[in-house]
Write an enzyme that holds these catalytic residues in place. Sequence first.
Site, PDB file in Angstrom:
ATOM      1  N   PRO A  83       0.822  -1.225   0.000  1.00 49.49           N
ATOM      2  CA  PRO A  83       0.000   0.000   0.000  1.00 49.49           C
ATOM      3  C   PRO A  83       0.850   1.268   0.000  1.00 49.49           C
ATOM      4  O   PRO A  83       2.065   1.202   0.167  1.00 49.49           O
ATOM      5  CB  PRO A  83      -0.775  -0.110   1.318  1.00 49.49           C
ATOM      6  CG  PRO A  83       0.108  -0.925   2.202  1.00 49.49           C
ATOM      7  CD  PRO A  83       0.846  -1.876   1.319  1.00 49.49           C
TER       8      PRO A  83
ATOM      9  N   CYS B 241      -5.299  -0.379  -7.036  1.00 48.53           N
ATOM     10  CA  CYS B 241      -4.055  -0.303  -7.811  1.00 48.53           C
ATOM     11  C   CYS B 241      -3.764   1.059  -8.429  1.00 48.53           C
ATOM     12  O   CYS B 241      -2.655   1.582  -8.254  1.00 48.53           O
ATOM     13  CB  CYS B 241      -4.076  -1.358  -8.910  1.00 48.53           C
ATOM     14  SG  CYS B 241      -4.036  -3.024  -8.237  1.00 48.53           S
TER      15      CYS B 241
HETATM   16  P1  NAD Z   1      -4.614  -7.984  -0.461  1.00 46.74           P
HETATM   17  O1  NAD Z   1      -4.501  -6.940   0.578  1.00 46.74           O
HETATM   18  O2  NAD Z   1      -5.967  -8.463  -0.905  1.00 46.74           O
HETATM   19  O3  NAD Z   1      -3.821  -9.297   0.029  1.00 46.74           O
HETATM   20  C1  NAD Z   1      -2.550  -9.274   0.586  1.00 46.74           C
HETATM   21  C2  NAD Z   1      -2.464 -10.332   1.695  1.00 46.74           C
HETATM   22  O4  NAD Z   1      -1.106 -10.429   2.134  1.00 46.74           O
HETATM   23  C3  NAD Z   1      -3.295 -10.005   2.934  1.00 46.74           C
HETATM   24  O5  NAD Z   1      -4.245 -11.026   3.155  1.00 46.74           O
HETATM   25  C4  NAD Z   1      -2.268  -9.926   4.074  1.00 46.74           C
HETATM   26  O6  NAD Z   1      -2.726 -10.445   5.308  1.00 46.74           O
HETATM   27  C5  NAD Z   1      -1.128 -10.774   3.519  1.00 46.74           C
HETATM   28  N1  NAD Z   1       0.174 -10.507   4.142  1.00 46.74           N
HETATM   29  C6  NAD Z   1       0.765  -9.298   4.350  1.00 46.74           C
HETATM   30  N2  NAD Z   1       1.983  -9.477   4.927  1.00 46.74           N
HETATM   31  C7  NAD Z   1       2.150 -10.811   5.080  1.00 46.74           C
HETATM   32  C8  NAD Z   1       3.203 -11.607   5.596  1.00 46.74           C
HETATM   33  N3  NAD Z   1       4.336 -11.061   6.049  1.00 46.74           N
HETATM   34  N4  NAD Z   1       3.050 -12.955   5.625  1.00 46.74           N
HETATM   35  C9  NAD Z   1       1.914 -13.515   5.154  1.00 46.74           C
HETATM   36  N5  NAD Z   1       0.884 -12.816   4.639  1.00 46.74           N
HETATM   37  C10 NAD Z   1       0.995 -11.474   4.591  1.00 46.74           C
HETATM   38  O7  NAD Z   1      -3.780  -7.471  -1.705  1.00 46.74           O
HETATM   39  P2  NAD Z   1      -4.014  -7.827  -3.260  1.00 46.74           P
HETATM   40  O8  NAD Z   1      -5.122  -7.010  -3.815  1.00 46.74           O
HETATM   41  O9  NAD Z   1      -4.040  -9.321  -3.416  1.00 46.74           O
HETATM   42  O10 NAD Z   1      -2.667  -7.245  -3.889  1.00 46.74           O
HETATM   43  C11 NAD Z   1      -1.425  -7.866  -3.663  1.00 46.74           C
HETATM   44  C12 NAD Z   1      -0.397  -7.230  -4.556  1.00 46.74           C
HETATM   45  O11 NAD Z   1      -0.755  -7.437  -5.932  1.00 46.74           O
HETATM   46  C13 NAD Z   1      -0.256  -5.712  -4.402  1.00 46.74           C
HETATM   47  O12 NAD Z   1       1.090  -5.369  -4.598  1.00 46.74           O
HETATM   48  C14 NAD Z   1      -1.103  -5.166  -5.540  1.00 46.74           C
HETATM   49  O13 NAD Z   1      -0.655  -3.898  -5.960  1.00 46.74           O
HETATM   50  C15 NAD Z   1      -0.873  -6.199  -6.625  1.00 46.74           C
HETATM   51  N6  NAD Z   1      -1.953  -6.322  -7.602  1.00 46.74           N
HETATM   52  C16 NAD Z   1      -3.261  -6.285  -7.210  1.00 46.74           C
HETATM   53  C17 NAD Z   1      -4.275  -6.451  -8.152  1.00 46.74           C
HETATM   54  C18 NAD Z   1      -5.727  -6.399  -7.762  1.00 46.74           C
HETATM   55  O14 NAD Z   1      -6.567  -6.371  -8.660  1.00 46.74           O
HETATM   56  N7  NAD Z   1      -6.076  -6.400  -6.485  1.00 46.74           N
HETATM   57  C19 NAD Z   1      -3.947  -6.695  -9.482  1.00 46.74           C
HETATM   58  C20 NAD Z   1      -2.609  -6.759  -9.846  1.00 46.74           C
HETATM   59  C21 NAD Z   1      -1.625  -6.576  -8.888  1.00 46.74           C
HETATM   60  C1  UDX Z   2      -6.510  -2.642 -12.736  1.00 45.97           C
HETATM   61  C2  UDX Z   2      -5.894  -3.046 -14.085  1.00 45.97           C
HETATM   62  O1  UDX Z   2      -6.908  -3.041 -15.088  1.00 45.97           O
HETATM   63  C3  UDX Z   2      -5.264  -4.425 -13.976  1.00 45.97           C
HETATM   64  O2  UDX Z   2      -4.609  -4.770 -15.190  1.00 45.97           O
HETATM   65  C4  UDX Z   2      -4.270  -4.409 -12.842  1.00 45.97           C
HETATM   66  O3  UDX Z   2      -3.681  -5.690 -12.686  1.00 45.97           O
HETATM   67  C5  UDX Z   2      -4.919  -3.986 -11.548  1.00 45.97           C
HETATM   68  O4  UDX Z   2      -5.532  -2.695 -11.720  1.00 45.97           O
HETATM   69  P1  UDX Z   2      -8.767  -3.207 -11.463  1.00 45.97           P
HETATM   70  O5  UDX Z   2      -8.415  -2.003 -10.639  1.00 45.97           O
HETATM   71  O6  UDX Z   2      -9.106  -4.467 -10.773  1.00 45.97           O
HETATM   72  O7  UDX Z   2      -7.569  -3.537 -12.471  1.00 45.97           O
HETATM   73  O8  UDX Z   2     -10.031  -2.842 -12.402  1.00 45.97           O
HETATM   74  P2  UDX Z   2     -10.200  -1.977 -13.749  1.00 45.97           P
HETATM   75  O9  UDX Z   2     -11.119  -2.712 -14.633  1.00 45.97           O
HETATM   76  O10 UDX Z   2      -8.915  -1.567 -14.309  1.00 45.97           O
HETATM   77  O11 UDX Z   2     -10.979  -0.693 -13.230  1.00 45.97           O
HETATM   78  C6  UDX Z   2     -10.347   0.283 -12.401  1.00 45.97           C
HETATM   79  C7  UDX Z   2     -11.278   1.453 -12.203  1.00 45.97           C
HETATM   80  O12 UDX Z   2     -11.416   2.213 -13.402  1.00 45.97           O
HETATM   81  C8  UDX Z   2     -12.701   1.068 -11.788  1.00 45.97           C
HETATM   82  O13 UDX Z   2     -13.164   1.978 -10.815  1.00 45.97           O
HETATM   83  C9  UDX Z   2     -13.491   1.189 -13.079  1.00 45.97           C
HETATM   84  O14 UDX Z   2     -14.849   1.445 -12.875  1.00 45.97           O
HETATM   85  C10 UDX Z   2     -12.785   2.388 -13.715  1.00 45.97           C
HETATM   86  N1  UDX Z   2     -12.919   2.440 -15.189  1.00 45.97           N
HETATM   87  C11 UDX Z   2     -12.416   1.436 -15.952  1.00 45.97           C
HETATM   88  C12 UDX Z   2     -13.513   3.556 -15.788  1.00 45.97           C
HETATM   89  O15 UDX Z   2     -13.950   4.485 -15.105  1.00 45.97           O
HETATM   90  N2  UDX Z   2     -13.590   3.609 -17.158  1.00 45.97           N
HETATM   91  C13 UDX Z   2     -13.091   2.621 -17.951  1.00 45.97           C
HETATM   92  O16 UDX Z   2     -13.188   2.755 -19.193  1.00 45.97           O
HETATM   93  C14 UDX Z   2     -12.485   1.500 -17.331  1.00 45.97           C
END
Ligand code: NAD
Ligand code: UDX
Length: 454
Positions: A88, A270
């Site tokens: 974060p 993200c």
């Molecule tokens: P999340 O908060 O849903 O999950 C992270 C988990 O890691 C939590 O459950 C937490 O308890 C655990 N954790 C933290 N420290 C730990 C430790 N030391 N040992 C074991 N567990 C631990 O996060 P997320 O949405 O899955 O995102 C994870 C990463 O992936 C971030 O860097 C994010 O930017 C990236 N990412 C997220 C998305 C998305 O759509 N959410 C997409 C692409 C990339």
């Molecule tokens: C994003 C990226 O798309 C993904 O590739 C990356 O791994 C994580 O971040 P996510 O945040 O899960 O994914 O959803 P996404 O579909 O990208 O939407 C992000 C935000 O943009 C949402 O609030 C969505 O409503 C908004 N959005 C998306 C718009 O307002 N307009 C669009 O045309 C597309």
Amino acid sequence: MRICCIGAGYVGGPTMTMIAHKCSDIIVDVVDINADRIASWNSDNLPVFEPNLDGLVKEVRNKNLFFSTDVETAVERADIIFISVNTPTKKYGYGAGRASDLSYVEACARTIAKVSKTGKIVVEKSTMPVRTADVIKTILASTGMKFQVLSNPEFLAEGTAVQDLENPDRVLIGGDEETQEGRDAIDVLASIYERWVSPEKIIKTNLWSSELSKLTANAFLAQRISSINSISALCEATGADVDQVATAVGSDTRIGSKFLKSSIGYGGSCFQKDLLNLIYLCEHFNLPEVAKYWRGVVEINEYQKKRFSDKIVESLFRNICGKRIAIFGFSFKENTNDTRETPAIDICRNLLSENAVLAFYDPQVSAEQICADLQIEKTDSRVEFCKSPYEASENAHAIVLLTHWDEFTKLDYEKIKKAMMSPAWIFDGRNCLNHRLLLELGYLVHAVGKGNLS
Ligand code: NAD
Ligand code: UDX
């Protein structure tokens, strides 16, 4: 082969489920320090709402996919360890409000260093600032054992995670391309994805290109949304229609039609975090002009949310005190229960600051989550939590649609209007309703980038 994934969140859970599904000979342990989350992954009520995920989990859970809080045992046994913990925005000290908080990543590296008896492949799955692999490498090098650190950022979007994982546009693997061990490690990871992804889609780069590509991809996507949202303000001032402009502009194959849907602003865990981090990196490397360029994307997003809530207050005669307003949707996008950085938070806070009474309905987000996000008590007289959109709109002066849940497009708006106050307003923050029909039914309608609808 045994894989361990540290972090059972929105990325770790679905990603490892897909690997376990495609590779029945690989044992996959997903571990987390959050015992409630692990219990939820082991139950019928998964912590992540994602279309088609439940069935996949059920097929492989306790066969070759295991969820556990025993981080150390899983790390010790694994050949490959994915770090998929949260990264974060840092809340305190140096870089507060912009830099990534890498304390969770560092804790993982220290656990790996502490319990490993042999060298392993360590994969950054989390989104990391460029050059984070150096931090992990330095901690692991202190053990004297040989580890290979790879960057394999995840590109799934929430709400479509399963289809994105099943059929990704690309898989990106960054590693130490200069050494044979580095190239071998890249190939080992690639061979896992090659079970279901065609080799042309697997891009191999050096570590820093891979780390930076992930931040850049999210920055470009967010930039497209801010670009069209900036034009939506001009549309409202001039009578142009932002959806028509987006179609005309997006028909140019050099521009493309995706991610041009004007809205109340992007949300999600993200875009904001990764843009802030990119801006911070530019400042750190003394590139103020580049930082300023990307800051504009964030500023337009803030402007868009404020513009929308201001429009609601203005339309309701600059007085929403005590007026019931139905809030349709709270998650940051459709088909997810995730509310991180949802634009609904800022918009609802602005309305609450004017003492409106908000009646919420979201098919997946709980009242407790909404209260936590808005930092209010569930007993606050300014909020109500409803079981249906019909209940939320009873006696309401306005409907404010904040999430494009499909069910909102299929409601009986004639019936809804009869139960609302007059005049009845609809503020469509996602441009997903049939505005012509709503006008015919007698609603006053505001939609993003549509000028005066009448
Ligand atoms: P999340 O908060 O849903 O999950 C992270 C988990 O890691 C939590 O459950 C937490 O308890 C655990 N954790 C933290 N420290 C730990 C430790 N030391 N040992 C074991 N567990 C631990 O996060 P997320 O949405 O899955 O995102 C994870 C990463 O992936 C971030 O860097 C994010 O930017 C990236 N990412 C997220 C998305 C998305 O759509 N959410 C997409 C692409 C990339
Ligand atoms: C994003 C990226 O798309 C993904 O590739 C990356 O791994 C994580 O971040 P996510 O945040 O899960 O994914 O959803 P996404 O579909 O990208 O939407 C992000 C935000 O943009 C949402 O609030 C969505 O409503 C908004 N959005 C998306 C718009 O307002 N307009 C669009 O045309 C597309």
